[in-house]
Motif scaffolding. Structure first.
Motif: not given
Length: 359
Positions: A257, A261-262, A302
């Motif tokens: 991710g 995402e993290n 990403t």
């Protein structure tokens, strides 16, 4: 019922499971496990369960933190290269790095290894990597499971999973609610791809008919395969030192991710992380991937860590001290951004300068 001497006598080995090989493996890896001993664990193998004593490890009022993970399809690259001595480091890293982001010290590690048929030499290489990862993280390898499952895996294939438990004193647990607008974001350099994005990597290798043994297009000093499977960096000891000095408020482990995402996983809903892609160098490996795969900068960020294995939130007044302490512990650290107040339902990660990643 008596055995009929005219009939074939079946054995477990006929079905593809070699108990003798399994026993040989246990004997081979006992010294590896012993090399990871630490206070609280005896690291002996062979029993049905393993015991750890947090009090002997120096904890007074600990919270236990657990994590489990695998290596993913990076294993296929290692299998294709017939190089098995570093994926064990990846297995440990993916687990213990998820503990330290909560302020926890990894205490012990267990592994699960499954294969079509036991290759003692290859499996010993794998376990030696796990032991090396445990030594880097300071945790004890106290047990595991090795399963031969012919028919479940193709010949030569294997998979593995790791499980780790750590502890943190109750008052030292890292929490998102400690973060504020104005906190500085530091980025700690990764050692490469770590263990994420390999399904895309393998597709690029296949579609462009690339050779793992050939020199890496972005680094003539190493082969493509060696560059791709460089083991995941373990950040435990460097980050724990800075956490216990009171310099770190939160940590984000950049795994599957990527950055988009993290980082939100550590943020309260009222904050946004503002990063500048020009504040750290995009490693040549990632720039090459972007070029050969025509990967858009946002897709790159990403999918991959893009050169940052950890993102660290610190008080502005502690930023210099945190950076210096991490660097003294061997890390390469960049100041990559700040936390700011979030407006409405704005995305929680904004990265300026992504266009500079395009050739």
């Amino acid at each position: 019922m008596k055995a009929d001497g005219s009939k074939k006598s079946y054995s477990y080995k006929d079905a593809g499971v070699d108990i003798v090989a399994g026993n040989s493996l246990v004997d081979a890896i006992k010294p590896l496990a012993a090399s990871t001993k630490r206070p609280g664990a005896n690291a002996d193998l062979g029993g049905f369960g393993a015991i750890f004593d947090p009090k002997a490890a120096g904890f007074k009022d600990p919270l236990l933190v657990s994590a489990t993970d695998g290596v993913g399809t990076k294993l296929k690259v290692a299998i294709d290269m017939n190089k098995h001595d570093t994926v064990g480091i990846d297995l440990v890293a993916m687990c213990v790095n998820d503990l330290v982001v909560q302020g926890a010290e990894p205490l012990f590690f267990l592994d699960y290894f499954a294969t079509s048929g036991l290759d003692v030499a290859a499996t010993t290489d794998i376990i030696s990597g796990i032991a090396e990862g445990c030594r880097q993280a300071g945790c004890a390898l106290i047990g595991g499971e090795t399963a031969e499952m012919p028919g479940m895996y193709a010949k030569g294939d294997y998979d593995m999973a790791g499980f780790t438990v750590g502890a943190v004193e109750r008052d030292q647990l890292l929490k998102a609610d400690s973060l504020n607008a104005g906190d500085v974001l530091l980025g700690i350099a990764s050692s490469g791809l770590h263990s994420n994005g390999f399904s895309l990597i393998r597709k690029l290798v296949a579609d462009f008919n690339l050779d793992y043994a050939a020199p890496a297009p972005f680094d003539s000093q190493t082969s493509l395969g060696e560059a791709l499977i460089a083991p995941t960096r373990i950040y435990v000891k460097s980050c724990l030192k800075a956490i216990r000095a009171g310099h770190i408020k939160a940590l984000s482990h950049i795994t599957g991710g990527g950055l988009f995402e993290n980082i939100p996983r550590i943020l309260p809903g009222n904050l946004v992380a503002e990063l500048d892609a020009r504040s750290w160098p995009l490693p040549p490996l990632f720039r090459w991937l972007a070029e050969i795969g025509n990967i858009a900068p946002r897709e790159l960020a990403t999918t991959f860590n893009c050169g940052l294995g950890m993102v660290v939130a610190v008080n502005p007044e502690n930023a210099a001290a945190a950076k210096a302490m991490l660097e003294d512990a061997g890390e390469t650290v960049f100041t990559v951004g700040v936390l700011a107040a979030r407006t409405g339902d704005a995305e929680q990660v904004h990265i300026e300068g992504l266009e500079t990643w395009q050739s």
